[in-house]
Design a protein around this motif. Structure first.
Motif, PDB file in Angstrom:
ATOM      1  N   ALA A 128      35.040  43.546  38.527  1.00 31.59           N
ATOM      2  CA  ALA A 128      33.843  43.073  39.221  1.00 31.59           C
ATOM      3  C   ALA A 128      32.651  43.029  38.273  1.00 31.59           C
ATOM      4  CB  ALA A 128      33.549  43.963  40.437  1.00 31.59           C
ATOM      5  N   THR A 129      32.499  44.072  37.475  1.00 31.62           N
ATOM      6  CA  THR A 129      31.367  44.122  36.545  1.00 31.62           C
ATOM      7  C   THR A 129      31.495  43.044  35.462  1.00 31.62           C
ATOM      8  OG1 THR A 129      31.050  46.478  36.937  1.00 31.62           O
ATOM      9  CG2 THR A 129      30.175  45.603  34.873  1.00 31.62           C
ATOM     10  N   VAL A 130      32.671  42.891  34.900  1.00 34.19           N
ATOM     11  CA  VAL A 130      32.860  41.877  33.860  1.00 34.19           C
ATOM     12  C   VAL A 130      32.610  40.477  34.422  1.00 34.19           C
ATOM     13  CG1 VAL A 130      34.619  40.765  32.413  1.00 34.19           C
ATOM     14  CG2 VAL A 130      34.407  43.274  32.447  1.00 34.19           C
ATOM     15  N   HIS A 131      33.114  40.246  35.615  1.00 37.65           N
ATOM     16  CA  HIS A 131      32.907  38.955  36.272  1.00 37.65           C
ATOM     17  C   HIS A 131      31.416  38.643  36.428  1.00 37.65           C
ATOM     18  CE1 HIS A 131      32.768  36.048  39.551  1.00 37.65           C
ATOM     19  NE2 HIS A 131      32.257  36.944  40.342  1.00 37.65           N
ATOM     20  N   GLU A 132      30.656  39.629  36.872  1.00 41.77           N
ATOM     21  CA  GLU A 132      29.213  39.422  37.023  1.00 41.77           C
ATOM     22  C   GLU A 132      28.536  39.252  35.655  1.00 41.77           C
ATOM     23  OE1 GLU A 132      27.232  39.080  39.587  1.00 41.77           O
ATOM     24  OE2 GLU A 132      28.572  39.541  41.258  1.00 41.77           O
ATOM     25  N   ALA A 133      28.971  40.061  34.690  1.00 45.80           N
ATOM     26  CA  ALA A 133      28.310  40.052  33.382  1.00 45.80           C
ATOM     27  C   ALA A 133      28.433  38.705  32.683  1.00 45.80           C
ATOM     28  CB  ALA A 133      28.891  41.167  32.501  1.00 45.80           C
ATOM     29  N   GLN A 134      29.489  37.973  32.988  1.00 42.85           N
ATOM     30  CA  GLN A 134      29.631  36.676  32.319  1.00 42.85           C
ATOM     31  C   GLN A 134      29.240  35.510  33.236  1.00 42.85           C
ATOM     32  OE1 GLN A 134      33.567  35.793  30.934  1.00 42.85           O
ATOM     33  NE2 GLN A 134      34.546  36.301  32.861  1.00 42.85           N
ATOM     34  N   GLY A 135      28.364  35.810  34.186  1.00 40.48           N
ATOM     35  CA  GLY A 135      27.821  34.728  35.011  1.00 40.48           C
ATOM     36  C   GLY A 135      28.762  34.272  36.108  1.00 40.48           C
ATOM     37  N   ARG A 136      29.539  35.197  36.617  1.00 41.65           N
ATOM     38  CA  ARG A 136      30.409  34.928  37.762  1.00 41.65           C
ATOM     39  C   ARG A 136      31.471  33.878  37.470  1.00 41.65           C
ATOM     40  NH1 ARG A 136      26.430  35.622  42.999  1.00 41.65           N
ATOM     41  NH2 ARG A 136      26.022  37.811  42.559  1.00 41.65           N
ATOM     42  N   ARG A 137      31.937  33.843  36.237  1.00 37.58           N
ATOM     43  CA  ARG A 137      33.024  32.954  35.878  1.00 37.58           C
ATOM     44  C   ARG A 137      34.304  33.748  35.648  1.00 37.58           C
ATOM     45  NH1 ARG A 137      31.994  31.027  30.758  1.00 37.58           N
ATOM     46  NH2 ARG A 137      30.456  32.680  30.513  1.00 37.58           N
ATOM     47  N   GLY A 138      35.425  33.070  35.631  1.00 37.72           N
ATOM     48  CA  GLY A 138      36.642  33.629  35.076  1.00 37.72           C
ATOM     49  C   GLY A 138      37.568  34.357  36.033  1.00 37.72           C
ATOM     50  N   LEU A 139      37.221  34.435  37.306  1.00 41.40           N
ATOM     51  CA  LEU A 139      38.101  35.130  38.259  1.00 41.40           C
ATOM     52  C   LEU A 139      39.338  34.307  38.572  1.00 41.40           C
ATOM     53  CD1 LEU A 139      36.209  36.726  41.239  1.00 41.40           C
ATOM     54  CD2 LEU A 139      37.419  37.842  39.377  1.00 41.40           C
ATOM     55  N   LEU A 140      40.478  34.965  38.638  1.00 39.15           N
ATOM     56  CA  LEU A 140      41.665  34.314  39.160  1.00 39.15           C
ATOM     57  C   LEU A 140      41.627  34.355  40.686  1.00 39.15           C
ATOM     58  CD1 LEU A 140      42.420  34.752  36.175  1.00 39.15           C
ATOM     59  CD2 LEU A 140      44.776  35.064  36.906  1.00 39.15           C
ATOM     60  N   ALA A 141      42.474  33.548  41.316  1.00 36.56           N
ATOM     61  CA  ALA A 141      42.470  33.460  42.779  1.00 36.56           C
ATOM     62  C   ALA A 141      42.763  34.813  43.414  1.00 36.56           C
ATOM     63  CB  ALA A 141      43.503  32.438  43.241  1.00 36.56           C
ATOM     64  N   ALA A 142      42.225  34.977  44.633  1.00 35.10           N
ATOM     65  CA  ALA A 142      42.301  36.268  45.321  1.00 35.10           C
ATOM     66  C   ALA A 142      43.715  36.628  45.727  1.00 35.10           C
ATOM     67  CB  ALA A 142      41.380  36.244  46.555  1.00 35.10           C
ATOM     68  N   TYR A 143      44.640  35.684  45.678  1.00 33.01           N
ATOM     69  CA  TYR A 143      46.009  36.027  46.063  1.00 33.01           C
ATOM     70  C   TYR A 143      46.752  36.815  44.989  1.00 33.01           C
ATOM     71  CZ  TYR A 143      47.427  31.731  43.484  1.00 33.01           C
ATOM     72  OH  TYR A 143      47.626  30.756  42.539  1.00 33.01           O
ATOM     73  N   MET A 144      46.164  37.003  43.840  1.00 32.79           N
ATOM     74  CA  MET A 144      46.800  37.791  42.768  1.00 32.79           C
ATOM     75  C   MET A 144      46.579  39.273  43.056  1.00 32.79           C
ATOM     76  SD  MET A 144      48.184  35.580  40.727  1.00 32.79           S
ATOM     77  CE  MET A 144      48.433  36.399  39.127  1.00 32.79           C
ATOM     78  N   ARG A 145      47.636  39.981  43.437  1.00 30.82           N
ATOM     79  CA  ARG A 145      47.497  41.380  43.833  1.00 30.82           C
ATOM     80  C   ARG A 145      48.370  42.282  42.970  1.00 30.82           C
ATOM     81  NH1 ARG A 145      43.511  42.523  44.981  1.00 30.82           N
ATOM     82  NH2 ARG A 145      44.130  44.376  46.077  1.00 30.82           N
ATOM     83  N   PRO A 146      47.898  43.508  42.705  1.00 29.43           N
ATOM     84  CA  PRO A 146      48.686  44.458  41.901  1.00 29.43           C
ATOM     85  C   PRO A 146      49.891  44.973  42.684  1.00 29.43           C
ATOM     86  CG  PRO A 146      46.716  45.541  42.743  1.00 29.43           C
ATOM     87  CD  PRO A 146      46.607  44.077  43.126  1.00 29.43           C
TER      88      PRO A 146
END
Lengths: 230, 230, 230, 230, 230, 230
Positions: free
Chosen positions: C32-50
């Motif tokens: 979450a922090t990395v995603h915000e730090a780079q301007g809310r880019r780069g997330l994979l789709a929410a269906y990717m689960r551990p």
């Protein structure tokens, strides 16, 4: 068995079962190995998920064909359960209502039932977890069901894209659910154990750093297909 | 309450709440029992899942109507929380963005909030798990939200297919989420407790091996419907 | 990198990687922090689960483009793994077959691989959990795959709605998966750490009961937008 | 109306309706315009699709709360239909069974019913198309339903994520379905017509090649936000 | 192009386009043929469906990266359209809001735009159909959007699982949408035409009753694989 | 038939078929009526949709079990088609690749095939529509398939949640797809025609304004169940 999948209004009382030692052997092999050992057949759809992690079971299927949001046939089926059996429910039309909860689980456990596979919903999952009664389901949902329409027990049913006959062996773990034909169970177990032995040797070589490219001699075929290293 | 579901731009400051003892009683009964006790009404959609297993809570709903991917109203809502309340967020149009994370949870916990029900996404779920702040959501997603458009707080909202009024009692556990009308909470608790007592007796009989077919005297009705044992 | 996403039949052997200290710093910050730090880019789709909760990793992406239900390229890719890398697989057309299990995980771990991101299915999840090899996937499914068609290794791939280049840093935790461009990793880490420091201060103020409405001075803007308290 | 959404076992016989001229005016404006005119409220979920293209209707809602796969209440509801009404059905728990076909449509048309909105399944769609009876549904499915459990007629229902009260105006076209509160219908029509007039002028300017950037004077604001032309 | 997918706040004004004759040639070949001709790359996800049947278009992509439920960038993009272009919109996070309707279509058509590809929602589909402005979208939904956050125009975007660069050729018909890299368009057209010629000959043989088993000489290989006729 | 669903590597050459007059009679009745006439069994899942509206066909099933994204067995199956047959394809594991297009349709039509039912994807739908070759599928998708792995032809297959045996009668129209066991086809046709005659009489009464409440004498039972008119 002369009943067609989809037949309603029938309870078949005498079903043949596989020898318990074979069933327990299949449980020990697990879903992925059994699935491979029988030629990649028999998997239920990937949406069938366990309500808690870590369970690995096998048993003879007491099959249930149920109307949507109607759990009457579960009561009928529990009488047919023998120790070591697994209840497996397919629906006539899709439903994610909560067909099964802690009271039915108490009754099923009293008959020696090992678990439930349900192409529908389940509820009381906290209690079921504490009781150690594993369920693989399409949904967790508290919605109550009714008792108004007949289905059948111990006839062939389609459950999560797979056909299951009564007495077929159902294997279930964290990878999902796989069904083995009753007549093929002994042979599948033999193949599964051979596969496990073979995998054990490979595992040691992988741990030692050997690559699949070399172990399976893939390099030439890949080159022939045109794979380019740049 | 004279506001329609969907009303934006309003914060209702004084909402009536149910007596805390009743709320805690409903929490102890759990979702499936409460749902049955009130005539099988009030369940939210089955896609609402807890971020970690085992939590069971109830509280008065502080409702939030939120624009898609806009979490501004959560800040407004937290000021309205009283100890024991539950935040419940419905969206104007579907969104699985991550409206809520550990900072908002810290703020909500400082006000005595017991948990969050959100028809959208949540993030920082590892921190929320460590903090013991339970959330039931449609998605886990790190996608950030904006603060650009007004919604409302403490107006009726549709959340995961259910209408929730501010001050309604929300009950949530591993089976999902159920809402109880504020005016009916005392009566529903009474019925839920009666149901629990009744179930306790049945559980003992099931454990002893009695069948539902006999306990509920289903055999004659099934035969009359035409069920055949073969 | 001159290859287009979708290129098949190529293995790029030399990819540039980010300094390990930067990678480990990004892992510590979380998705979450990395995603915000780079301007809310780069997330994979929410269906990717551990496959199990609690893992938090980062590593250089060894990317794989795979045909549907064909895991041949995984064997090719493992040879390209260096300690600290993460395997990331996108498919040419969607598939939830079980591309990866405990044997491949054993081989990957022997090369120092930290985990797998797969826009497809995984199996043997019980074993993978016991081995501590984390996987984020679209599905858990035991269905076996074949080795018949070429894909590529270490070319740009689209994985779960995101473009990933070989050598990009992949960060994964319970919130999902985020990709950081190789060239931007150092700058993103700096911003992520600044964000964390800033959040630490806010967390203390929230714990003390201060409201976001006051901390972020939202009251005037909300009033200007027309928010009414009633 | 004193009934809560979810109330079963009740048929409300006298509901207030909006003046027919207002209803017909809303139909002429269409879903997108009406939705905007009332502040972007009232849309049903996007999964509600027409069985054939081109229909555009509005009418007073005769609401139905139905159990899953049980269409008994549709028969009850048709008696309550007055010319110009629209049947609208929400379910207690999700179902895609085929609640409605050509016989019920014949009966409904004989009462002057203009169409059906159903958060479930419909069948005989070829006949319904030939009859010119429009339906917006979640599914097309031939699966038969039963008549075993009570629901309600003309109580508030949640249908496809929206709350609908009996007598509310339902507008439906190829864009989906929108509900207008009975009390607000006249005002919404006025705003919708104003919006249409406004759009007519804009359309002419767009046809002449004027850009939205200029028509809405967006250039300065975009520049202030930091948009860069390169 | 030096911008990464996901870059916000940028409008690239000068993009290179493919020769119009090549684009029109690709349109005539259609999606399935073009997809095969370029080695089975470039297809968008199967959920992208046309709002009406029968359209077949191709054009240079003017790409748009849009925030969820925010259509501001569409206005910015239309200024960049040249006759024969196609607008293609990907979102930062998934949204099915109605980004585009008849007014924007009027403006786009006035610029010579041939159609829209949108990984989101569209509305006014009845009007768009009458206007003959084709759209391929993830959803039809009337939900209004806002203008609050910057995206970008003519940067690389991920749209429905595919990476699209500005100036790439987009081909769309009833089978879906396929993207062709700008640099490869001439070569792909050549291969597509060769494929069409080849298919024409095969079609005649199939019409005359020849089997694929013989035409492609599959019988020996099938027998070698072990296929048994019984 | 002694083969189990899921058997690979087998082509059964001699299958029994139902008399053509019975098949054509079932086609005339349509899916919903046939489904009811055989006790609400045999429907395929609701996601099976026609590529164009208005087709209504029936035929003997030539069944195909296909690996994911592998259409080899379609070529094998077409040789087995006799005039009036319908191809029906189920997959070993789910796939929405485009298994079938205009060339295969040309070949199938040359053999007298009436249509295709496919639990997967189809492409060239514009051409198929112009050719008048109807297809019911899970997806429209241009993605190409391979020819690498054996399946089977004319063995029992599970297709879209239903078991289909070779030679069973498949009925398909705008409502979806229904399968009738070969042995039961004559009896089902008789019941379906009786049902149609019965419906014809009811239709006239409905048109005359009679209510279902009276025609089916539901009022007393509803009152007994507790339905209240208020």
């Amino acid at each position: 068995m002369s009943y067609q999948p989809g037949t309603t209004g029938v309870v078949v009382q005498n079903i043949e079962r596989v020898d318990q030692a074979i069933i327990d052997g299949l449980a020990a092999c697990g879903v992925a190995t059994v699935h491979e050992a029988q030629g990649r057949r028999g998997l239920l759809a990937a949406y069938m998920r366990p309500i808690y992690p870590g369970a690995r079971i096998a048993g003879s299927a007491v099959t249930i064909l149920a109307p949507p949001a109607d759990n009457w046939m579960l009561h009928v089926a529990i009488e047919q359960v023998q120790p070591g059996d697994i209840l497996l429910l397919g629906t006539i039309t899709p439903s994610d209502a909560g067909y099964f909860g802690d009271l039915l689980a108490t009754s099923a456990m009293a008959r020696g039932c090992r678990g439930l596979i349900i192409d529908g919903g389940v509820r009381d999952v906290r209690d079921l977890t504490l009781m150690g009664f594993p369920v693989w389901s399409k949904a967790v949902h508290a919605q109550g069901t009714i008792k108004a329409t007949l289905g059948s027990v111990s006839v062939p049913v389609v459950c999560a894209d797979a056909l299951v006959n009564p007495g077929d062996v159902v294997v279930a773990d964290d990878d999902g659910v796989c069904v083995v034909r009753r007549e093929e169970a002994a042979e599948v177990l033999e193949k599964a154990r051979a596969r496990e032995a073979n995998e054990e040797a490979k595992r040691a070589r992988f741990e030692a750093g050997e690559l699949g490219l070399d172990m399976y001699q893939m390099r030439d075929e890949l080159a022939a297909m045109g794979l380019k290293y740049v």
